[in-house]
Scaffold this active site. Sequence first.
Site, PDB file in Angstrom:
ATOM      1  N   VAL B  77      81.580   7.564  33.675  1.00  0.00           N
ATOM      2  CA  VAL B  77      81.590   8.353  32.450  1.00  0.00           C
ATOM      3  C   VAL B  77      80.255   9.087  32.353  1.00  0.00           C
ATOM      4  CG1 VAL B  77      81.729   8.213  29.932  1.00  0.00           C
ATOM      5  CG2 VAL B  77      83.052   6.627  31.339  1.00  0.00           C
ATOM      6  N   CYS B  78      80.284  10.376  32.137  1.00  0.00           N
ATOM      7  CA  CYS B  78      79.041  11.161  32.061  1.00  0.00           C
ATOM      8  C   CYS B  78      78.218  10.739  30.847  1.00  0.00           C
ATOM      9  CB  CYS B  78      79.351  12.649  31.945  1.00  0.00           C
ATOM     10  SG  CYS B  78      77.888  13.620  31.533  1.00  0.00           S
ATOM     11  N   ILE B  79      76.966  10.395  31.079  1.00  0.00           N
ATOM     12  CA  ILE B  79      76.136   9.874  29.985  1.00  0.00           C
ATOM     13  C   ILE B  79      75.850  10.932  28.924  1.00  0.00           C
ATOM     14  CG2 ILE B  79      73.934  10.259  31.226  1.00  0.00           C
ATOM     15  CD1 ILE B  79      73.059   7.539  29.819  1.00  0.00           C
TER      16      ILE B  79
END
Lengths: 99, 130, 130
Positions: B77-79
């Site tokens: 998941v992209c931070i």
Amino acid sequence: MLHIVNKSPSERNSVDTCLGHAKDGSAVLLIEDAVYAATAGNMSEAKVKAAMPNVKVYALGPDLAARGMSARVLDGVNVVDYGGFVDLVAEHSNCQSWL
Amino acid sequence: MKFGILVNEGPYQHQASDSAYLFAKACLAKGHEIFRVFFYHDGVNNASRLTVPPADDRHIVNRWSALAQEHNLDLVVCIAAAQRRGMMDDNEAKRQGKDASNIAPAFRISGLGQLVEAGIQCDRLVTFGD
Amino acid sequence: MSDEMDMEEGGTIKKFMFVNRKAPYGTIYALESLEVVLISAAFEQDVSLAFIDDGVYQLMKNINTDGIEMKSFSKTYRALEGYDIEKLYVERESLEARGLSEDDLVVDVQVVGAAEMADLMNEQDVVLSF
């Protein structure tokens, strides 16, 4: 190249733009709402038919079925399942999703 | 062949996550490797463990978790996108002083570099979005 | 895994193209696309950006977002050069269809016709579309 489109041609111009950039010998896979572009009577029927001599057109069968469109697929459009989707991606050296 | 998958839309609102999941399953069934599934834009919401769909509907989040656990998939998941949308793991919740985390099992939060790396490492990167 | 390490050390360079077809500010895609572009610079890949359809609106001069309380990312396009990202292709037909010309854009670009754009896309290893 494999071009993947997921927008209805009557809502967005993705199918049009994609067909305008699909070089001879490339393939176009219509998924999700873009499967309407593969059906008879749709506003983009003429454009899809015009592209077919030079570009292979595929439509995702489960998406056609989910929309009640399985029996209305244009002649010359190849219907594939998710396994066929995977094969198309693997067979072409690159792919692009026209979001 | 080594595949990467990018999911750019959240669950239920858009078909993108469903299409990506069914594509991933078909990849595995054909013996391909999935190097990484990267969740970006509203796609980060696919990782919320607080998701509770009606009992007779598919559970998109649990379905990703189960597929990842069964096949040892890397769900990232992209931070940056996650922080904007209130998605965080335990470490991030502590760091930001929040009282809860909400990332489902088998997902991990990491940087956008993981997406670029997937592009470099994979034979094909397929995007699902809006 | 060792293969991957070797590839890293050997400095795999792939051709990445980021395709922008959406207008800015109405949705977050343009901004978050730019974030991936900036990260990709760190991986020393052969990066190019394509602006087609409403994507050309991202590059307009005179953007002022004060009144909508969003941060303008106009300046970022001009900063790309500093990241060695210098291949910005804008499609001529898309400009013309919107009554725009190169002079309306905030940064130096290469204006190309649809046929040339199709050739450019075709030669990419990874195409990311936002």
